[in-house]
Design a protein around this motif. Sequence first.
Motif, PDB file in Angstrom:
ATOM      1  N   ILE A   1     -43.199 131.625-111.115  1.00 48.02           N
ATOM      2  CA  ILE A   1     -41.979 132.386-111.413  1.00 48.02           C
ATOM      3  C   ILE A   1     -41.763 133.455-110.354  1.00 48.02           C
ATOM      4  CG2 ILE A   1     -41.003 134.097-112.986  1.00 48.02           C
ATOM      5  CD1 ILE A   1     -41.996 132.428-115.310  1.00 48.02           C
ATOM      6  N   ARG A   2     -42.807 134.177-109.990  1.00 49.41           N
ATOM      7  CA  ARG A   2     -42.673 135.190-108.942  1.00 49.41           C
ATOM      8  C   ARG A   2     -42.287 134.570-107.612  1.00 49.41           C
ATOM      9  NH1 ARG A   2     -47.284 137.402-111.649  1.00 49.41           N
ATOM     10  NH2 ARG A   2     -48.691 136.358-110.185  1.00 49.41           N
ATOM     11  N   THR A   3     -42.822 133.371-107.344  1.00 50.34           N
ATOM     12  CA  THR A   3     -42.511 132.720-106.067  1.00 50.34           C
ATOM     13  C   THR A   3     -41.055 132.266-106.013  1.00 50.34           C
ATOM     14  OG1 THR A   3     -44.788 131.956-105.879  1.00 50.34           O
ATOM     15  CG2 THR A   3     -43.132 130.840-104.532  1.00 50.34           C
ATOM     16  N   VAL A   4     -40.580 131.611-107.091  1.00 47.46           N
ATOM     17  CA  VAL A   4     -39.225 131.054-107.087  1.00 47.46           C
ATOM     18  C   VAL A   4     -38.172 132.157-107.115  1.00 47.46           C
ATOM     19  CG1 VAL A   4     -37.595 129.637-108.366  1.00 47.46           C
ATOM     20  CG2 VAL A   4     -39.952 128.888-108.119  1.00 47.46           C
ATOM     21  N   ILE A   5     -38.301 133.110-108.020  1.00 48.66           N
ATOM     22  CA  ILE A   5     -37.293 134.178-108.124  1.00 48.66           C
ATOM     23  C   ILE A   5     -37.373 135.115-106.923  1.00 48.66           C
ATOM     24  CG2 ILE A   5     -36.550 136.149-109.524  1.00 48.66           C
ATOM     25  CD1 ILE A   5     -37.294 134.664-111.974  1.00 48.66           C
ATOM     26  N   GLY A   6     -38.552 135.291-106.351  1.00 47.92           N
ATOM     27  CA  GLY A   6     -38.675 136.135-105.169  1.00 47.92           C
ATOM     28  C   GLY A   6     -37.959 135.589-103.957  1.00 47.92           C
ATOM     29  N   SER A   7     -37.660 134.283-103.962  1.00 44.26           N
ATOM     30  CA  SER A   7     -36.924 133.689-102.843  1.00 44.26           C
ATOM     31  C   SER A   7     -35.415 133.698-103.056  1.00 44.26           C
ATOM     32  CB  SER A   7     -37.387 132.245-102.632  1.00 44.26           C
ATOM     33  OG  SER A   7     -37.089 131.455-103.776  1.00 44.26           O
ATOM     34  N   MET A   8     -34.925 134.323-104.126  1.00 48.75           N
ATOM     35  CA  MET A   8     -33.495 134.367-104.439  1.00 48.75           C
ATOM     36  C   MET A   8     -32.999 135.805-104.486  1.00 48.75           C
ATOM     37  SD  MET A   8     -33.085 131.600-107.522  1.00 48.75           S
ATOM     38  CE  MET A   8     -33.385 129.856-107.265  1.00 48.75           C
ATOM     39  N   ASP A   9     -31.694 135.951-104.268  1.00 50.99           N
ATOM     40  CA  ASP A   9     -31.058 137.242-104.505  1.00 50.99           C
ATOM     41  C   ASP A   9     -30.880 137.457-106.005  1.00 50.99           C
ATOM     42  OD1 ASP A   9     -30.909 137.672-101.797  1.00 50.99           O
ATOM     43  OD2 ASP A   9     -28.900 136.809-101.620  1.00 50.99           O
ATOM     44  N   LEU A  10     -30.527 138.699-106.361  1.00 50.49           N
ATOM     45  CA  LEU A  10     -30.359 139.012-107.776  1.00 50.49           C
ATOM     46  C   LEU A  10     -29.242 138.186-108.399  1.00 50.49           C
ATOM     47  CD1 LEU A  10     -30.984 140.721-110.263  1.00 50.49           C
ATOM     48  CD2 LEU A  10     -29.396 142.452-109.377  1.00 50.49           C
ATOM     49  N   ASP A  11     -28.105 138.078-107.713  1.00 53.50           N
ATOM     50  CA  ASP A  11     -26.990 137.300-108.257  1.00 53.50           C
ATOM     51  C   ASP A  11     -27.365 135.836-108.427  1.00 53.50           C
ATOM     52  OD1 ASP A  11     -25.486 139.585-108.332  1.00 53.50           O
ATOM     53  OD2 ASP A  11     -24.503 139.217-106.397  1.00 53.50           O
ATOM     54  N   GLU A  12     -28.121 135.296-107.476  1.00 56.01           N
ATOM     55  CA  GLU A  12     -28.542 133.892-107.583  1.00 56.01           C
ATOM     56  C   GLU A  12     -29.497 133.691-108.761  1.00 56.01           C
ATOM     57  OE1 GLU A  12     -28.350 132.723-102.824  1.00 56.01           O
ATOM     58  OE2 GLU A  12     -30.258 132.880-103.877  1.00 56.01           O
ATOM     59  N   SER A  13     -30.415 134.615-108.947  1.00 53.88           N
ATOM     60  CA  SER A  13     -31.380 134.468-110.046  1.00 53.88           C
ATOM     61  C   SER A  13     -30.714 134.591-111.409  1.00 53.88           C
ATOM     62  CB  SER A  13     -32.477 135.523-109.913  1.00 53.88           C
ATOM     63  OG  SER A  13     -31.924 136.832-110.010  1.00 53.88           O
ATOM     64  N   LEU A  14     -29.620 135.365-111.486  1.00 56.96           N
ATOM     65  CA  LEU A  14     -28.924 135.502-112.763  1.00 56.96           C
ATOM     66  C   LEU A  14     -28.009 134.329-113.066  1.00 56.96           C
ATOM     67  CD1 LEU A  14     -27.963 139.299-112.659  1.00 56.96           C
ATOM     68  CD2 LEU A  14     -29.807 138.231-113.963  1.00 56.96           C
ATOM     69  N   SER A  15     -27.485 133.684-112.034  1.00 62.00           N
ATOM     70  CA  SER A  15     -26.500 132.609-112.246  1.00 62.00           C
ATOM     71  C   SER A  15     -27.088 131.214-112.109  1.00 62.00           C
ATOM     72  CB  SER A  15     -25.332 132.769-111.257  1.00 62.00           C
ATOM     73  OG  SER A  15     -25.803 132.715-109.922  1.00 62.00           O
ATOM     74  N   ASN A  16     -28.267 131.068-111.490  1.00 57.89           N
ATOM     75  CA  ASN A  16     -28.845 129.736-111.239  1.00 57.89           C
ATOM     76  C   ASN A  16     -30.117 129.534-112.054  1.00 57.89           C
ATOM     77  OD1 ASN A  16     -26.827 129.236-109.367  1.00 57.89           O
ATOM     78  ND2 ASN A  16     -28.027 130.031-107.660  1.00 57.89           N
ATOM     79  N   ARG A  17     -30.015 129.788-113.352  1.00 54.48           N
ATOM     80  CA  ARG A  17     -31.204 129.647-114.194  1.00 54.48           C
ATOM     81  C   ARG A  17     -31.659 128.197-114.291  1.00 54.48           C
ATOM     82  NH1 ARG A  17     -31.536 133.196-119.574  1.00 54.48           N
ATOM     83  NH2 ARG A  17     -31.034 134.700-117.933  1.00 54.48           N
TER      84      ARG A  17
ATOM     85  N   GLU B   1     -38.608 126.878-119.537  1.00 50.27           N
ATOM     86  CA  GLU B   1     -37.342 127.584-119.740  1.00 50.27           C
ATOM     87  C   GLU B   1     -37.551 129.081-119.487  1.00 50.27           C
ATOM     88  OE1 GLU B   1     -34.376 126.394-120.370  1.00 50.27           O
ATOM     89  OE2 GLU B   1     -34.956 124.290-120.664  1.00 50.27           O
ATOM     90  N   ILE B   2     -36.699 129.621-118.579  1.00 48.27           N
ATOM     91  CA  ILE B   2     -36.664 131.079-118.401  1.00 48.27           C
ATOM     92  C   ILE B   2     -35.885 131.657-119.568  1.00 48.27           C
ATOM     93  CG2 ILE B   2     -35.858 132.958-116.945  1.00 48.27           C
ATOM     94  CD1 ILE B   2     -38.253 131.460-115.838  1.00 48.27           C
ATOM     95  N   ARG B   3     -36.541 132.455-120.385  1.00 55.11           N
ATOM     96  CA  ARG B   3     -35.911 132.941-121.595  1.00 55.11           C
ATOM     97  C   ARG B   3     -35.024 134.151-121.345  1.00 55.11           C
ATOM     98  NH1 ARG B   3     -39.985 133.228-126.363  1.00 55.11           N
ATOM     99  NH2 ARG B   3     -41.018 134.631-124.893  1.00 55.11           N
ATOM    100  N   ASP B   4     -35.452 135.047-120.487  1.00 53.01           N
ATOM    101  CA  ASP B   4     -34.672 136.256-120.268  1.00 53.01           C
ATOM    102  C   ASP B   4     -34.971 136.809-118.879  1.00 53.01           C
ATOM    103  OD1 ASP B   4     -32.946 138.301-120.722  1.00 53.01           O
ATOM    104  OD2 ASP B   4     -34.297 139.494-121.967  1.00 53.01           O
ATOM    105  N   ILE B   5     -33.900 137.287-118.227  1.00 55.03           N
ATOM    106  CA  ILE B   5     -34.014 138.001-116.942  1.00 55.03           C
ATOM    107  C   ILE B   5     -33.306 139.331-117.120  1.00 55.03           C
ATOM    108  CG2 ILE B   5     -33.460 137.976-114.477  1.00 55.03           C
ATOM    109  CD1 ILE B   5     -33.485 134.962-114.547  1.00 55.03           C
ATOM    110  N   GLN B   6     -34.048 140.409-117.099  1.00 49.37           N
ATOM    111  CA  GLN B   6     -33.499 141.737-117.356  1.00 49.37           C
ATOM    112  C   GLN B   6     -33.542 142.586-116.090  1.00 49.37           C
ATOM    113  OE1 GLN B   6     -35.676 143.467-120.597  1.00 49.37           O
ATOM    114  NE2 GLN B   6     -34.752 142.128-122.136  1.00 49.37           N
ATOM    115  N   PRO B   7     -32.371 142.869-115.496  1.00 47.84           N
ATOM    116  CA  PRO B   7     -32.349 143.798-114.360  1.00 47.84           C
ATOM    117  C   PRO B   7     -32.567 145.233-114.860  1.00 47.84           C
ATOM    118  CG  PRO B   7     -30.399 142.365-114.419  1.00 47.84           C
ATOM    119  CD  PRO B   7     -31.079 142.258-115.734  1.00 47.84           C
TER     120      PRO B   7
END
Length: 322
Positions: free
Chosen positions: A119-135, A161-167
């Motif tokens: 999870i840290r590897t995949v989301i760390g390679s994305m911008d915030l907008d991408e991580s919120l919209s490309n679940r 399944e990613i259950r929640d992403i909280q900025p």
Amino acid sequence: MGTGVFLAIVLAIAGIIVLFKTVRMVPQGFEWTVERFGKYTHSMTPGLHFLIPIVYGVGRKINMMEQVLDVPSQDVITRDNAVVRVDGVVFFQVLDAAKAAYEVSNLEIATIALVQTNIRTVIGSMDLDESLSNRETINAQLLNVVDQATNPWGIKVTRIEIRDIQPPRDLIDSMARQMKAERERRAVILEAEGHRQSAILRAEGEKQAAILEAEGEREAAFREAEARERLAEAEAKATEMVSNAIAQGDVQAINYFVAQKYVEAFKELATAPNQKFVLMPMESSGLIGSIAGIGELAREALGHQKSPSARVPPPPPPRTGL
């Protein structure tokens, strides 16, 4: 006697223990591994089984049904240095009981640790907008990586399944302001588009009205010209008839023209816009005599139509005061 009873009791208890060690019943949805002197030999499927006590024993009891694990929430830094808090769930099923029992020490803890790392590897390679919209994209990448990594453990990861992403709270407030500004911009654009469409439709309606009005005026002018043409034809025909009557010596034809011009001139004088009241001397007998001449001329024309071979002599001209 007391020693014999005690011995019998001991033997009965030992027999019961041996019986329980010999007869084993595996419940549905589980597989038990069998060890001979501590070494794995085979797995027992659901049903009734018999083992030789002391030599063979049950090693691990493996759950073969699909299971779900909660992935604890953790802080992840995105590519644009935004810190988000992420948690999820993992669905997996054991396919090989021996590998799940002897290839990894603690299957559930190892699976959760592997999922958190990826999870840290995949989301760390994305911008915030991408991580919120490309679940869905994040879930697919995690499933592909974790399933390959856990294959030697004899399990199949079916879903992640990613259950929640909280900025952070400040990012949430700033995103809310941005979304509000975007909605207001869209509302202004839609309102301007509505005004533009309304102006276009109004101009189109005025254009169609002008076209229809021009067509109506053209049709009216055409009909007016046609009426004048017919009137001119009628006057020409009347002139021809009067000319023929004069050529035949009919004096009443001259009275017809005089009366017609007399009446038209009097009508124009009476309806002139610069005259409010007209008072002029007029000899009525002259007008009456002219009208009588017109009537006589009409009677002669009817007489000619009824008996074209017999010529009716013209009546004497009426006495006029002219």
